[in-house]
Design a protein around this motif. Sequence first.
Motif, PDB file in Angstrom:
ATOM      1  N   THR A 149      -6.051  12.619  -5.358  1.00 43.23           N
ATOM      2  CA  THR A 149      -6.585  11.530  -4.530  1.00 43.23           C
ATOM      3  C   THR A 149      -7.059  10.364  -5.389  1.00 43.23           C
ATOM      4  OG1 THR A 149      -7.265  13.052  -2.775  1.00 43.23           O
ATOM      5  CG2 THR A 149      -8.329  10.899  -2.822  1.00 43.23           C
ATOM      6  N   ILE A 150      -7.817  10.660  -6.429  1.00 41.75           N
ATOM      7  CA  ILE A 150      -8.334   9.588  -7.288  1.00 41.75           C
ATOM      8  C   ILE A 150      -7.187   8.877  -8.002  1.00 41.75           C
ATOM      9  CG2 ILE A 150      -9.810   9.034  -9.261  1.00 41.75           C
ATOM     10  CD1 ILE A 150     -11.208   9.838  -6.569  1.00 41.75           C
ATOM     11  N   TYR A 151      -6.205   9.640  -8.457  1.00 42.11           N
ATOM     12  CA  TYR A 151      -5.044   9.019  -9.114  1.00 42.11           C
ATOM     13  C   TYR A 151      -4.278   8.135  -8.130  1.00 42.11           C
ATOM     14  CZ  TYR A 151      -0.712   8.734 -11.866  1.00 42.11           C
ATOM     15  OH  TYR A 151       0.390   8.292 -12.573  1.00 42.11           O
ATOM     16  N   ALA A 152      -4.114   8.591  -6.893  1.00 42.53           N
ATOM     17  CA  ALA A 152      -3.415   7.799  -5.879  1.00 42.53           C
ATOM     18  C   ALA A 152      -4.181   6.525  -5.546  1.00 42.53           C
ATOM     19  CB  ALA A 152      -3.199   8.632  -4.619  1.00 42.53           C
ATOM     20  N   VAL A 153      -5.490   6.637  -5.386  1.00 43.63           N
ATOM     21  CA  VAL A 153      -6.315   5.471  -5.050  1.00 43.63           C
ATOM     22  C   VAL A 153      -6.231   4.423  -6.155  1.00 43.63           C
ATOM     23  CG1 VAL A 153      -8.711   4.680  -4.829  1.00 43.63           C
ATOM     24  CG2 VAL A 153      -7.909   6.621  -3.475  1.00 43.63           C
ATOM     25  N   MET A 154      -6.358   4.860  -7.399  1.00 47.61           N
ATOM     26  CA  MET A 154      -6.332   3.902  -8.502  1.00 47.61           C
ATOM     27  C   MET A 154      -4.940   3.293  -8.682  1.00 47.61           C
ATOM     28  SD  MET A 154      -9.033   5.383 -11.335  1.00 47.61           S
ATOM     29  CE  MET A 154      -8.050   6.813 -11.734  1.00 47.61           C
ATOM     30  N   SER A 155      -3.897   4.100  -8.471  1.00 50.72           N
ATOM     31  CA  SER A 155      -2.533   3.560  -8.548  1.00 50.72           C
ATOM     32  C   SER A 155      -2.308   2.524  -7.449  1.00 50.72           C
ATOM     33  CB  SER A 155      -1.505   4.692  -8.435  1.00 50.72           C
ATOM     34  OG  SER A 155      -1.544   5.534  -9.575  1.00 50.72           O
ATOM     35  N   TRP A 156      -2.816   2.813  -6.251  1.00 54.60           N
ATOM     36  CA  TRP A 156      -2.683   1.838  -5.154  1.00 54.60           C
ATOM     37  C   TRP A 156      -3.432   0.562  -5.475  1.00 54.60           C
ATOM     38  CZ3 TRP A 156      -6.392  -0.239  -1.758  1.00 54.60           C
ATOM     39  CH2 TRP A 156      -5.868  -1.002  -0.698  1.00 54.60           C
ATOM     40  N   LEU A 157      -4.629   0.667  -6.002  1.00 57.13           N
ATOM     41  CA  LEU A 157      -5.414  -0.510  -6.351  1.00 57.13           C
ATOM     42  C   LEU A 157      -4.683  -1.379  -7.372  1.00 57.13           C
ATOM     43  CD1 LEU A 157      -8.954   1.125  -6.598  1.00 57.13           C
ATOM     44  CD2 LEU A 157      -8.272  -0.628  -4.942  1.00 57.13           C
ATOM     45  N   ALA A 229       1.814   6.465  -2.597  1.00 56.79           N
ATOM     46  CA  ALA A 229       1.384   5.803  -3.832  1.00 56.79           C
ATOM     47  C   ALA A 229       1.825   6.593  -5.058  1.00 56.79           C
ATOM     48  CB  ALA A 229      -0.138   5.636  -3.840  1.00 56.79           C
ATOM     49  N   LEU A 230       1.974   7.913  -4.902  1.00 58.13           N
ATOM     50  CA  LEU A 230       2.371   8.759  -6.021  1.00 58.13           C
ATOM     51  C   LEU A 230       3.885   8.956  -6.110  1.00 58.13           C
ATOM     52  CD1 LEU A 230      -0.376  11.543  -5.869  1.00 58.13           C
ATOM     53  CD2 LEU A 230      -0.306   9.487  -7.290  1.00 58.13           C
ATOM     54  N   LEU A 231       4.574   8.885  -4.972  1.00 62.31           N
ATOM     55  CA  LEU A 231       6.009   9.171  -4.967  1.00 62.31           C
ATOM     56  C   LEU A 231       6.887   7.939  -4.867  1.00 62.31           C
ATOM     57  CD1 LEU A 231       6.279  12.352  -2.709  1.00 62.31           C
ATOM     58  CD2 LEU A 231       6.369  12.203  -5.195  1.00 62.31           C
ATOM     59  N   VAL A 232       6.401   6.891  -4.233  1.00 60.15           N
ATOM     60  CA  VAL A 232       7.212   5.703  -4.021  1.00 60.15           C
ATOM     61  C   VAL A 232       6.716   4.613  -4.953  1.00 60.15           C
ATOM     62  CG1 VAL A 232       8.014   3.999  -2.357  1.00 60.15           C
ATOM     63  CG2 VAL A 232       7.545   6.346  -1.620  1.00 60.15           C
ATOM     64  N   GLY A 233       7.548   4.201  -5.851  1.00 60.76           N
ATOM     65  CA  GLY A 233       7.104   3.181  -6.811  1.00 60.76           C
ATOM     66  C   GLY A 233       8.205   2.908  -7.803  1.00 60.76           C
ATOM     67  N   ASP A 234       7.814   2.609  -9.019  1.00 60.84           N
ATOM     68  CA  ASP A 234       8.825   2.249 -10.009  1.00 60.84           C
ATOM     69  C   ASP A 234       9.117   3.393 -10.967  1.00 60.84           C
ATOM     70  OD1 ASP A 234       6.519   0.294 -12.110  1.00 60.84           O
ATOM     71  OD2 ASP A 234       6.423   2.305 -11.271  1.00 60.84           O
ATOM     72  N   SER A 235       8.780   4.631 -10.596  1.00 63.14           N
ATOM     73  CA  SER A 235       9.066   5.762 -11.461  1.00 63.14           C
ATOM     74  C   SER A 235      10.566   6.036 -11.463  1.00 63.14           C
ATOM     75  CB  SER A 235       8.317   7.007 -10.989  1.00 63.14           C
ATOM     76  OG  SER A 235       8.851   7.469  -9.773  1.00 63.14           O
ATOM     77  N   LEU A 236      11.041   6.717 -12.486  1.00 58.49           N
ATOM     78  CA  LEU A 236      12.461   7.001 -12.618  1.00 58.49           C
ATOM     79  C   LEU A 236      12.964   7.856 -11.461  1.00 58.49           C
ATOM     80  CD1 LEU A 236      15.042   6.778 -14.261  1.00 58.49           C
ATOM     81  CD2 LEU A 236      14.305   8.784 -15.576  1.00 58.49           C
ATOM     82  N   ALA A 237      12.199   8.874 -11.070  1.00 60.84           N
ATOM     83  CA  ALA A 237      12.618   9.736  -9.961  1.00 60.84           C
ATOM     84  C   ALA A 237      12.783   8.931  -8.675  1.00 60.84           C
ATOM     85  CB  ALA A 237      11.611  10.865  -9.762  1.00 60.84           C
ATOM     86  N   SER A 238      11.881   7.991  -8.426  1.00 61.94           N
ATOM     87  CA  SER A 238      11.979   7.153  -7.244  1.00 61.94           C
ATOM     88  C   SER A 238      13.211   6.260  -7.306  1.00 61.94           C
ATOM     89  CB  SER A 238      10.722   6.294  -7.093  1.00 61.94           C
ATOM     90  OG  SER A 238       9.584   7.097  -6.855  1.00 61.94           O
ATOM     91  N   ASP A 239      13.526   5.761  -8.508  1.00 60.76           N
ATOM     92  CA  ASP A 239      14.716   4.924  -8.667  1.00 60.76           C
ATOM     93  C   ASP A 239      15.987   5.718  -8.401  1.00 60.76           C
ATOM     94  OD1 ASP A 239      13.239   2.691  -9.274  1.00 60.76           O
ATOM     95  OD2 ASP A 239      13.395   2.936 -11.435  1.00 60.76           O
ATOM     96  N   VAL A 240      16.018   6.955  -8.894  1.00 61.89           N
ATOM     97  CA  VAL A 240      17.185   7.812  -8.648  1.00 61.89           C
ATOM     98  C   VAL A 240      17.341   8.075  -7.161  1.00 61.89           C
ATOM     99  CG1 VAL A 240      18.121  10.140  -8.977  1.00 61.89           C
ATOM    100  CG2 VAL A 240      17.133   8.915 -10.918  1.00 61.89           C
TER     101      VAL A 240
END
Length: 342
Positions: A149-157, A229-240
Amino acid sequence: MHVKSNVITVPVRGALALIDAAKAQGIAPEQLLSRAGIDCSLLNIPRARLSLKQFSRLYTCIIDTLEDEGLGLFDYPVRPGAIETLCRAGVTTSTFGECAQVIARGCNALLGGLKVDCITENGEIQIRFRERLRDHEKGLLVYEIVLLTIYAVMSWLAGQKLPLMSADFPCPPPRHQLELRTLLAATARFHQPCGALRFPAQTSTIHIIRNVHEIPRFIRRAPASFIEALLVGDSLASDVRRVLQQALPTLLSLPQVAEQLAVSPRTLHRKLEVGGTSFQQIKDILRYDMALHFLARESTPLKQIATSLGFSDQSTFQRAFAQWTGLSPGEYRKRTQQQTAG
């Protein structure tokens, strides 16, 4: 057929963990499952997955019933509004370095039984979560909820999935540790002295881009917004996943996806492996997620779903779906619609 760009499902294990937490507080699961539109029988299928909407409804029902965002797992209730308070504190900062300090102080005030500190040492930023009373040690679920949760909140911010060196857990490794690695896109370390999120020092200058007007929607859509916030973004897995989805019904190979991402096939394979996933796993979960999305629509024929997902025929799709869930697509659709109608 139109498909949302980020169709996501959640392993049934996540729902079972929430239900166990609710049962520990004396709440019967049947009513929660009914309100969430989840057929009880799906919980007995180890490889089943739930739609993000179903999972979010279940989470919201439990929090509303308990009036506790901590799901009864802490020494005293984490009253509704706690996570929103952290977001509102976070948007007052300019950089991640400042935000991490503010979030840590907020957690320290809100999370009963945990002492939370933000320190900088050995060229990294650490947010540490320590037990205040060693005779009241908390289990893995507490640290999963807190750290994710904390990682998701900070990534969203910050408007991006923040680079993470590792997430530390003071518990033995679970069977689903690869799922944790996928959510974290970093090493998950177990049997550690305390819970911790460890960021490289250069993250301190990343700008906080969210504003107070964006918070209500983010909170209203929780936990779907946290997972996104954790799965959808600019990570490689999301790009694939994005490249594969855009090409459907054509099924691209790993070399074809690597070419579109301007990396070598070997590099793509290696980086996905380091992130705790694989090309085949991403492809399977994408097709599964989209199958559930289509099956929720009563008017979409199974043959059309099979074609849209790149299967050679309907029977091949049905066999694959049965391997994923233990149910035929028709039976899955029937149970889902019966539960929704009920």
